[in-house]
Design an enzyme around this catalytic site. Structure first.
Site, PDB file in Angstrom:
ATOM      1  N   CYS A   1     -27.236   9.370   2.705  1.00  0.00           N
ATOM      2  CA  CYS A   1     -28.403   8.501   2.844  1.00  0.00           C
ATOM      3  C   CYS A   1     -29.471   9.199   3.690  1.00  0.00           C
ATOM      4  O   CYS A   1     -29.176   9.735   4.768  1.00  0.00           O
ATOM      5  CB  CYS A   1     -27.984   7.182   3.489  1.00  0.00           C
ATOM      6  SG  CYS A   1     -29.350   6.187   4.129  1.00  0.00           S
TER       7      CYS A   1
ATOM      8  N   GLN B   1     -45.679 -14.129   7.878  1.00  0.00           N
ATOM      9  CA  GLN B   1     -45.937 -14.526   6.492  1.00  0.00           C
ATOM     10  C   GLN B   1     -44.895 -13.925   5.559  1.00  0.00           C
ATOM     11  O   GLN B   1     -44.277 -12.896   5.864  1.00  0.00           O
ATOM     12  CB  GLN B   1     -47.333 -14.091   6.048  1.00  0.00           C
ATOM     13  CG  GLN B   1     -48.449 -14.805   6.775  1.00  0.00           C
ATOM     14  CD  GLN B   1     -49.810 -14.456   6.205  1.00  0.00           C
ATOM     15  OE1 GLN B   1     -50.137 -14.778   5.063  1.00  0.00           O
ATOM     16  NE2 GLN B   1     -50.619 -13.787   7.014  1.00  0.00           N
TER      17      GLN B   1
ATOM     18  N   CYS C   1     -56.381 -25.960  16.079  1.00  0.00           N
ATOM     19  CA  CYS C   1     -55.226 -25.249  15.513  1.00  0.00           C
ATOM     20  C   CYS C   1     -54.336 -26.200  14.713  1.00  0.00           C
ATOM     21  O   CYS C   1     -53.805 -27.170  15.257  1.00  0.00           O
ATOM     22  CB  CYS C   1     -54.419 -24.594  16.633  1.00  0.00           C
ATOM     23  SG  CYS C   1     -52.945 -23.736  16.032  1.00  0.00           S
TER      24      CYS C   1
ATOM     25  N   GLY D   1     -55.200  -8.123  11.121  1.00  0.00           N
ATOM     26  CA  GLY D   1     -55.337  -9.058  10.009  1.00  0.00           C
ATOM     27  C   GLY D   1     -54.933 -10.477  10.319  1.00  0.00           C
ATOM     28  O   GLY D   1     -54.855 -11.314   9.412  1.00  0.00           O
TER      29      GLY D   1
ATOM     30  N   ASN E   1     -48.486 -21.368   2.311  1.00  0.00           N
ATOM     31  CA  ASN E   1     -49.811 -20.945   2.752  1.00  0.00           C
ATOM     32  C   ASN E   1     -50.860 -21.823   2.084  1.00  0.00           C
ATOM     33  O   ASN E   1     -50.800 -22.076   0.873  1.00  0.00           O
ATOM     34  CB  ASN E   1     -50.038 -19.473   2.389  1.00  0.00           C
ATOM     35  CG  ASN E   1     -51.247 -18.882   3.081  1.00  0.00           C
ATOM     36  OD1 ASN E   1     -52.362 -19.385   2.968  1.00  0.00           O
ATOM     37  ND2 ASN E   1     -51.031 -17.799   3.794  1.00  0.00           N
TER      38      ASN E   1
ATOM     39  N   HIS F   1     -47.478 -16.509  14.205  1.00  0.00           N
ATOM     40  CA  HIS F   1     -46.854 -16.812  12.917  1.00  0.00           C
ATOM     41  C   HIS F   1     -46.562 -15.527  12.151  1.00  0.00           C
ATOM     42  O   HIS F   1     -47.113 -14.464  12.454  1.00  0.00           O
ATOM     43  CB  HIS F   1     -47.734 -17.739  12.065  1.00  0.00           C
ATOM     44  CG  HIS F   1     -49.066 -17.139  11.687  1.00  0.00           C
ATOM     45  ND1 HIS F   1     -50.123 -17.056  12.561  1.00  0.00           N
ATOM     46  CD2 HIS F   1     -49.501 -16.594  10.521  1.00  0.00           C
ATOM     47  CE1 HIS F   1     -51.159 -16.489  11.953  1.00  0.00           C
ATOM     48  NE2 HIS F   1     -50.797 -16.189  10.721  1.00  0.00           N
TER      49      HIS F   1
ATOM     50  N   ARG G   1     -56.671  16.282  19.708  1.00  0.00           N
ATOM     51  CA  ARG G   1     -57.310  15.008  20.021  1.00  0.00           C
ATOM     52  C   ARG G   1     -56.413  14.122  20.882  1.00  0.00           C
ATOM     53  O   ARG G   1     -56.732  12.965  21.102  1.00  0.00           O
ATOM     54  CB  ARG G   1     -57.607  14.229  18.734  1.00  0.00           C
ATOM     55  CG  ARG G   1     -58.523  14.911  17.754  1.00  0.00           C
ATOM     56  CD  ARG G   1     -58.791  13.941  16.613  1.00  0.00           C
ATOM     57  NE  ARG G   1     -59.639  14.510  15.583  1.00  0.00           N
ATOM     58  CZ  ARG G   1     -60.145  13.807  14.572  1.00  0.00           C
ATOM     59  NH1 ARG G   1     -59.890  12.513  14.485  1.00  0.00           N
ATOM     60  NH2 ARG G   1     -60.900  14.380  13.671  1.00  0.00           N
TER      61      ARG G   1
ATOM     62  N   HIS H   1     -52.434 -18.834  16.817  1.00  0.00           N
ATOM     63  CA  HIS H   1     -51.059 -19.317  16.999  1.00  0.00           C
ATOM     64  C   HIS H   1     -50.076 -18.358  16.312  1.00  0.00           C
ATOM     65  O   HIS H   1     -50.239 -18.010  15.140  1.00  0.00           O
ATOM     66  CB  HIS H   1     -50.933 -20.715  16.394  1.00  0.00           C
ATOM     67  CG  HIS H   1     -49.728 -21.460  16.845  1.00  0.00           C
ATOM     68  ND1 HIS H   1     -49.793 -22.695  17.474  1.00  0.00           N
ATOM     69  CD2 HIS H   1     -48.403 -21.179  16.746  1.00  0.00           C
ATOM     70  CE1 HIS H   1     -48.570 -23.120  17.734  1.00  0.00           C
ATOM     71  NE2 HIS H   1     -47.705 -22.211  17.283  1.00  0.00           N
TER      72      HIS H   1
ATOM     73  N   HIS I   1     -24.886   2.158   8.098  1.00  0.00           N
ATOM     74  CA  HIS I   1     -25.601   2.052   6.829  1.00  0.00           C
ATOM     75  C   HIS I   1     -25.545   0.628   6.282  1.00  0.00           C
ATOM     76  O   HIS I   1     -24.481   0.002   6.211  1.00  0.00           O
ATOM     77  CB  HIS I   1     -25.006   3.008   5.790  1.00  0.00           C
ATOM     78  CG  HIS I   1     -25.730   2.957   4.487  1.00  0.00           C
ATOM     79  ND1 HIS I   1     -26.905   3.634   4.265  1.00  0.00           N
ATOM     80  CD2 HIS I   1     -25.472   2.279   3.339  1.00  0.00           C
ATOM     81  CE1 HIS I   1     -27.332   3.378   3.041  1.00  0.00           C
ATOM     82  NE2 HIS I   1     -26.478   2.556   2.459  1.00  0.00           N
TER      83      HIS I   1
END
Length: 347
Positions: A197, A169, A41, A160, A77, A167, A20, A165, A241
Site C-alpha cells: 500500500c 457538510q 443564526c 468557504g 442544506n 458546522h 520565500r 456557527h 491499513h
C-alpha cells in the site's frame, strides 16, 4: 533554492519555495477579525424551525426531534448542490455529457454552542462528530445510486464558511469524483509495482524519519506531507491499513478524535484561529461501473483512508489554476517543527 516535490497519491507537483520561506508570524491575520450575528443564526437551539427538519441527531435522552436538547444535528442544506428528488440519469448531447442533479447535500451542526469551534471541542465532542459522519455515510450508501459521499468542514471565511456557527457538510454524489479516481489509480499502480500500500509505505517512512511528524498515538499519526500543497497542511491517518472509514470502530474513532484534537488545537495556538478545510478521504462503496468492470478489484488492499487539514493562509491564484503546480512558501519540515513545539492543554 526552490525544490519541486511530487505528490504521488494525487499525481501533482508542488514547488517548495524555500527562498520565500514563511514563518508563522509572516502570515496575515485578517481572519482573526471574523464577525458574526448570533441574533440571526438559524443553528441556535430553540430556532430549529428556521432550518429544514432534522434528518438525524445525537440528543439528550427524552428530547424530541426539531427541539432543543441536541448535541450534534444533521439537516438538509437549505440551498443544496444536489437533491434526492432530482432524477438519476446520464445522457449525451454530441460531445457533451450530462447527468441529472440527483444526490444529497446535508449540514452537520457540530455543536449547540454558537461561539465554540472545533479547536475548542473536547476529544469526546470530536468523537461525536466523526461518529455522525460514519452513521450518515452508512445510511446514504444504502442507496445504490450514491457512488461517493464527500464530508468536509470549512472553518473561516477564507476557507468557504458561510455561517459563523461551527458546522460540517456532506455531499453524496452520483459518481466517483476525480480526485478519488486519481488516488485509486495511483494506489493501484504503486501496488502493482511494489505489492504494498502506498500510504502504508508513506507512514512507515515518516515515522522512521520523524522530521515531519507532528503527533502520534496508538492508532494514528499526524504529519505534514512531503509534498504539501498548503503551508502547515497535515495528514491524519490510521497506522494500521484500513480502506474504509465507514467500518471504523468506536475505539478507532476515539483515537482519531484525539489526533484531530491535537492537530486543530496546535494550529489554532500557532496562528490564532486560522481558516482551514478539513476533508475526509475514504474508499467508495462497491458499485457497478460498466466502463471498468475491474475498478474495485483489490480496493481493500490498495486504498488507505485518511483525514487532511488544509490551512488557507496562502492564496492559490493564476499560476496554480493554470498549471496545477502549487507553490508552498513554508517547507513541511519547518511547519512540523513549529507545530510540534506548540504546547496545548489536554482535551
Amino acid at each position: 533554492m526552490p525544490e519541486l516535490r511530487y505528490n504521488r497519491l494525487n499525481d501533482l507537483w508542488v514547488i517548495i519555495s524555500k527562498e520565500r520561506a514563511k514563518r508563522p508570524h509572516d502570515y496575515p491575520v485578517e481572519w482573526r477579525k471574523e464577525v458574526d450575528n448570533i441574533e440571526k443564526c438559524p443553528f441556535e437551539p430553540g430556532r430549529e424551525s428556521m432550518t429544514p427538519p432534522e434528518i438525524f441527531a445525537v440528543r439528550e435522552e427524552g428530547t424530541q426531534p426539531n427541539t432543543p436538547g441536541w448535541k450534534v444535528r444533521v439537516i438538509p442544506n437549505k440551498y443544496p448542490a444536489l437533491r434526492p428528488d432530482e432524477p438519476f440519469y446520464r445522457e449525451s448531447e454530441d460531445i457533451h455529457d450530462k447527468m441529472g442533479g440527483f444526490g444529497y447535500h446535508e449540514v452537520i451542526i457540530d455543536t449547540p454552542d454558537h461561539y465554540r469551534h472545533i479547536h475548542d471541542f473536547t476529544v469526546g465532542e470530536i468523537f461525536l462528530i466523526f461518529s455522525v459522519y460514519r452513521e450518515r455515510m452508512r445510511k446514504l450508501y444504502q442507496n445504490k445510486n450514491i457512488y461517493y459521499v464527500q464530508i468536509f468542514k470549512n472553518h473561516g471565511r477564507e476557507a468557504g464558511k458561510s455561517l459563523y456557527h461551527s458546522h460540517s457538510q456532506l455531499v453524496a454524489l452520483p459518481r466517483i469524483p476525480k480526485r478519488i479516481n486519481t488516488q485509486i489509480k495511483q494506489c493501484r499502480e504503486y501496488y502493482r509495482e511494489k505489492e504494498r500500500c502506498l500510504l502504508c509505505d508513506e507512514i512507515r517512512y515518516e515515522i522512521k524519519e520523524q522530521i515531519r511528524i507532528v503527533y502520534e498515538n496508538k492508532s494514528f499519526v499526524v504529519y505534514t506531507p512531503f509534498a504539501s500543497a498548503f503551508p502547515f497542511e497535515m495528514k491524519i491517518i490510521p497506522k494500521e491499513h484500513s480502506s474504509d472509514f465507514v467500518q471504523s470502530s468506536d475505539e478507532c474513532l476515539t483515537e482519531l478524535a484525539e489526533a484531530v484534537f491535537v492537530a486543530v488545537r496546535k494550529l489554532d495556538r500557532l496562528f490564532e484561529n486560522p481558516p482551514f478545510n478539513m476533508i475526509l478521504h475514504t474508499s467508495p462503496p462497491v458499485r457497478d461501473i460498466p466502463s471498468d468492470p475491474n475498478y474495485f478489484y483489490g480496493i481493500e488492499k490498495i486504498f488507505h483512508w485518511y483525514v487532511e487539514i488544509l490551512p488557507r493562509m496562502a492564496i492559490h491564484a493564476g499560476f496554480e489554476l493554470g498549471t496545477e503546480f502549487f507553490i508552498n512558501p513554508t517547507p513541511p519540515e519547518e511547519a512540523a517543527k513549529y507545530l510540534r513545539e506548540k504546547k496545548i492543554e489536554e482535551g
